[in-house]
Design a protein around this motif. Structure first.
Motif: not given
Length: 139
Positions: A22-45
């Motif tokens: 029932k939904t229309g077309c939705q965009r997916y699979g595109y590159k999104r910017d990562i928020f700085p806090r998320a980027q820091q977490f992804l580089q954390s121990d």
């Protein structure tokens, strides 16, 4: 960060699809910017510890595949088949990209049901197989 092959395959892919009927077309699979806090977490121990098992599984699967290629299939035979596959893939992309009509256009417009290419299932799997059959007819 994801293993490099996963990361490379996902970059630059942009398409539209419908996740629910029932939904229309939705965009997916595109590159999104990562928020700085998320980027820091992804580089954390902490992240490295949480994802350690996934990386171990990924590495084990790659070692197993490489071992199978080297000892069962043979590197030369595998490389020859891979080149053949990539050549066929380029040929299909060149020949079928303008012929296959999916449920959503490249700009996100929903297509009419009667305009769409044939698919193997109602879940839109294997769409455009008739174009493949034109290039590589069943024997």
């Amino acid at each position: 960060m994801w293993p490099s092959s996963h990361h490379q395959r996902s970059q630059g892919i942009t398409s539209y699809g419908r996740k629910r009927k029932k939904t229309g077309c939705q965009r997916y699979g595109y590159k999104r910017d990562i928020f700085p806090r998320a980027q820091q977490f992804l580089q954390s121990d902490e992240w490295k510890q949480l994802s350690k098992i996934e990386y171990m599984l990924y590495d084990a699967a790659n070692r197993s595949i490489d071992h199978t290629i080297e000892t069962v299939i043979g590197r030369d035979k595998f490389n020859k088949a891979l080149l053949e596959f990539e050549d066929m893939q380029r040929k299909v992309t060149k020949y079928c990209s303008d012929k296959v009509v999916l449920q959503c256009t490249a700009n996100g417009t929903k297509t009419k049901l009667e305009e769409r290419s044939k698919c193997y299932t109602d879940y839109l799997v294997g769409c455009g197989y008739d174009c493949l059959d034109e290039i590589y007819p069943l024997e």
